[in-house]
Design an enzyme around this catalytic site. Structure first.
Site, PDB file in Angstrom:
ATOM      1  N   GLU A 407       0.863  -1.193   0.000  1.00 57.82           N
ATOM      2  CA  GLU A 407       0.000   0.000   0.000  1.00 57.82           C
ATOM      3  C   GLU A 407       0.896   1.239   0.000  1.00 57.82           C
ATOM      4  OE1 GLU A 407      -2.319   0.884   3.457  1.00 57.82           O
ATOM      5  OE2 GLU A 407      -1.285  -0.571   4.723  1.00 57.82           O
ATOM      6  N   GLU A 416       4.374   8.853  -4.032  1.00 57.60           N
ATOM      7  CA  GLU A 416       5.144   8.404  -2.869  1.00 57.60           C
ATOM      8  C   GLU A 416       6.072   7.255  -3.258  1.00 57.60           C
ATOM      9  OE1 GLU A 416       2.703   7.805   0.586  1.00 57.60           O
ATOM     10  OE2 GLU A 416       1.781   9.795   0.408  1.00 57.60           O
TER      11      GLU A 416
END
Length: 605
Positions: A407, A416
């Protein structure tokens, strides 16, 4: 709901200020909008005769506390700063300056301007001149929802407001006092005002209806408009004479009734409310270790882990359906395991699928590893889970995985460094049959208008913050055109060589005049098969709050005429030590390139 909305009274003429302030309490009001000067006290500054009498009441009429907390100053209604007569313009400018100086002297927190002319360049110039001189005073421009002198007018009051704030360079102390009218515009116009710096809603008593009991009520459409602005913490101001019993008290009580019966927030909205229009710098997952509190917030998401569990279950069923593999012990590697929610979801998925699995829980955060090792003991994971403290890019397992679960997504999907992390971790997968969850994710963006968010970024007073992207739960904003996809990343990535740089061009059609302040970024991730998680407005995973959209700001807001196109270019740039975004608007006007070479913001590898 037991809270109240601040309600004030707009007074056109005040013979006795004390009487007005006493009446506020009796009518359960919080403040008054008082004329700074008697509305008939025109001053002709061309006459050099010095007068001894004061031009307005003394500041000693009320206490300093009352002036600063219970009064908004109303500028004279006769001011005509765009008059064709030079003398009228000059007198108006000098009177404006005189009244603003007086408001500053008595510590009025805000002043209310009269309604400007539809075209008002001199009004805007004079306002800006005073804004720059009196930075502690909020200037509220009175604008009607519909031009009351000509409801059929083709010009939109928003255009007048946009002209004023553009001349004033979107000054932080400039806002709108929006006046409700009997005739109402379409819903799209209301939503457009919802993206503006509306600080006050003026509610004339003349727009109220009378119910069967003889009390004042508003139409359903007027109520719906107030509900839009109740969620934006505006003040309400009643104007006009009372047209029902009990003076103004029945109006105040009715408005408080509407406020206290406004639509309730859902559970996810209540969670998100503290983050409305609050700028957050995206996480730097490779550089920073998350705190326990951050993990706890993510783990409260009621949707994300349910979808992950379903994705793992379907994947295991498909693997078990392959010839000769039903009794096999499948290896699941959870990379970036945090405090274990994906490990738990994977084990529960295996139980539902009737699959025999062994799970590796991998994380580089030494504090998260402590939690994982405790969970291995307390949750009966011994023999099922091995906890590994390592950066996924440096891990060399003895066995290969059937499923790689992560995740690592950001608000823009890849912001990210999920692509870079998973490109390194895909060496853990069995060639040919290994599956990554997520399998792919697509970034998307849309043009937005938000005066609030523009002011939040502008408050830093530097270019760097306009060249930084932010995670924001956007509230007071308007999406100007449907989102368009930017690019997609697939995992495992079979490109040779792997290149995670990207570039996309977008042309967004604009259907009504608007003000572009930036872009919103979204993602839609395919976990496995038909199981997705998404913050894209058109495919949003209802109830999910782990991700808020990404704000991509621009330095100077751009006026967009109806029927134009916004052309925007965005790049994902990659070097050995960092990843960054660059973006530029090239139509309807060409702006500067933002974040060249990652000079203001980048994500470290």
């Amino acid at each position: 709901m037991g809270d109240v909305v601040r309600i004030g009274r707009l007074q056109t003429c005040v013979p006795d200020a004390h009487t007005v302030m006493d009446a506020l309490r009796g009518n359960e009001m919080h403040f008054a909008v008082l004329p700074l000067v008697h509305p008939r006290a025109r001053r002709e500054f061309a006459n050099k005769t010095v007068r001894d009498e004061p031009f307005t009441r003394s500041d000693l009429t009320l206490s300093s506390h009352a002036w600063s907390t219970n009064v908004v100053g109303a500028l004279s209604p006769w001011l005509n700063l765009d008059s064709p007569c030079a003398r009228v313009r000059t007198d108006s400018e000098k009177a404006l300056k005189q009244e603003v100086m007086w408001a500053q002297h008595i510590s009025c927190p805000a002043v209310l301007t009269p309604i400007p002319a539809k075209k008002c360049p001199n009004f805007a110039r004079a306002l800006y001149s005073n804004l720059t001189g009196y930075t502690n005073t909020q200037f509220m421009v009175r604008i009607p929802l519909v031009w009351t002198d000509d409801p059929e007018a083709s010009s939109d009051p928003w255009e007048t407001w946009n002209d004023v704030r553009s001349v004033c360079e979107h000054h932080a102390c400039l806002s709108v006092a929006l006046e409700l009218t009997s005739d109402l515009p379409d819903q799209d116009t209301v939503e457009q005002w919802g993206a503006e710096q509306v600080k006050m809603i003026i509610v004339p008593t003349s727009i109220f209806l009378t119910n069967a009991s003889g009390f004042p009520v508003l139409s359903k459409r007027h109520q719906a408009i107030l509900n839009v602005f109740f969620a934006r913490n505006v003040d309400l101001v009643l104007s006009g004479r009372p047209r029902h019993q009990s003076d103004m008290l029945v109006y105040t009580q009715y408005l408080q009734h509407l406020y206290q019966n406004r639509p309730q927030l859902s559970d996810s909205e209540a969670f998100e409310q503290p983050y409305w229009d609050y700028l957050q710098i995206p996480l730097q997952p490779l550089a920073d270790n998350l705190e326990s509190q951050t993990y706890e917030v993510f783990e409260r998401d009621p949707v994300k882990y349910v979808n992950y569990q379903e994705a793992v279950r379907l994947c295991l069923l498909d693997l078990m359906a392959q010839p000769g593999r039903k009794e096999e012990r499948f290896v699941i590697m959870v990379v970036g395991a945090g405090r274990g929610p994906l490990v738990r979801a994977s084990l529960q998925a295996a139980e539902q699928a009737g699959a025999n699995v062994f799970c590796y829980a991998l994380d580089k955060n030494p504090n998260a590893v402590v939690t994982l090792r405790n969970m291995r003991l307390t949750e009966g994971w011994v023999g099922k889970v091995e906890v590994v403290h390592s950066d996924m890019r440096a891990f060399h397992p003895d066995v290969l995985a059937d499923i790689l679960v992560s995740e690592l997504l950001g608000s823009f999907g890849d912001n990210e460094l999920s692509p870079e992390c998973l490109d390194g971790a895909q060496s853990f997968l069995k060639p040919g049959t290994g599956v990554s969850i997520p399998q792919s994710y697509t970034s998307a963006m849309a043009p937005i208008s938000s005066a609030k968010l523009h002011q939040e970024v502008k408050s830093y007073n530097d270019v760097k913050h306009f060249e930084t992207t932010y995670v924001v739960k956007m509230h007071a904003h308007r999406v100007l055109s449907r989102p368009q996809d930017c690019w997609t990343f697939d995992h495992p990535n079979h490109e040779t060589p792997i290149d995670n740089a990207r570039y996309s061009v977008h042309r967004f059609p604009i259907t009504r005049s608007s003000c572009l302040t930036g872009f919103a970024g979204y993602f839609d991730a395919k976990l496995y098969g038909d199981v997705h998680i998404s913050i894209h407005p058109e495919t949003f995973s209802t109830g999910m709050f782990s991700w808020f959209p990404l704000l991509i700001p621009i330095r100077t807001p751009i006026y967009l005429p109806a029927g134009c196109e916004v052309e925007a270019h965005i790049w994902r740039r990659v070097e050995d030590k960092k990843v960054w975004y660059e973006w530029v608007v090239t139509s309807p006007s060409v702006g500067p390139l933002n974040n060249l070479n990652g000079r203001s913001f980048s994500i470290g590898l």
